[in-house]
Design a protein around this motif. Structure first.
Motif: not given
Length: 134
Positions: A108-116, A118-123
């Motif tokens: 799940x972490x691998x899938x999450x890392x590829x699908x997320x 992260x620029x939205x989280x940074x914003x």
């Protein structure tokens, strides 16, 4: 009382008394039950008290065997053996399930890392930080 076993109950009583008197203590909780105690150390007295069944070297052991009514225990020895066998099997099963859960978590972490994105989280982080500073 804290804990489930009689040894833990005695240790909990000692701990409560020491805390009420303001005495410094260090506790060793059970590794399998967060509500139970294995030992209590009293640094001011340099005394370690623990349940004798744990095999720790200690200044004082709580020998819980003396509280067991052997004749009553013999009447339910079959049940005690069965409970021990079941508990062992449950622990083995739990360990296997935790290993499986760990593997699935990695996937799940691998899938999450590829699908997320992260620029939205940074914003969002920047937006909240700006709000806090304002």
């Amino acid at each position: 009382t804290r804990g489930r076993g009689s040894g833990s109950a005695v240790l909990s009583g000692l701990l409560r008394r020491a805390e009420a008197e303001g005495e410094e203590t260090v506790v060793s909780p059970s590794e399998t039950d967060s509500e139970s105690l294995n030992a209590v150390y009293f640094p001011g007295r340099a005394v370690l008290v623990c349940d004798s069944r744990l095999g720790f070297r200690a200044d004082r052991h709580i020998n819980m065997e003396r509280f067991i009514k052997k004749d009553l225990l013999r009447t339910c020895s079959g049940f005690v053996r069965m409970a021990g066998t079941l508990a062992s099997g449950l622990y083995d099963s739990a360990e296997e399930r935790l290993r499986e859960a760990g593997k699935l978590h990695g996937i799940l972490e691998r899938i999450y890392g590829e699908a997320m994105d992260f620029s939205g989280i940074d914003a969002e982080d920047n937006r909240i930080a700006a709000y806090i500073r304002a």
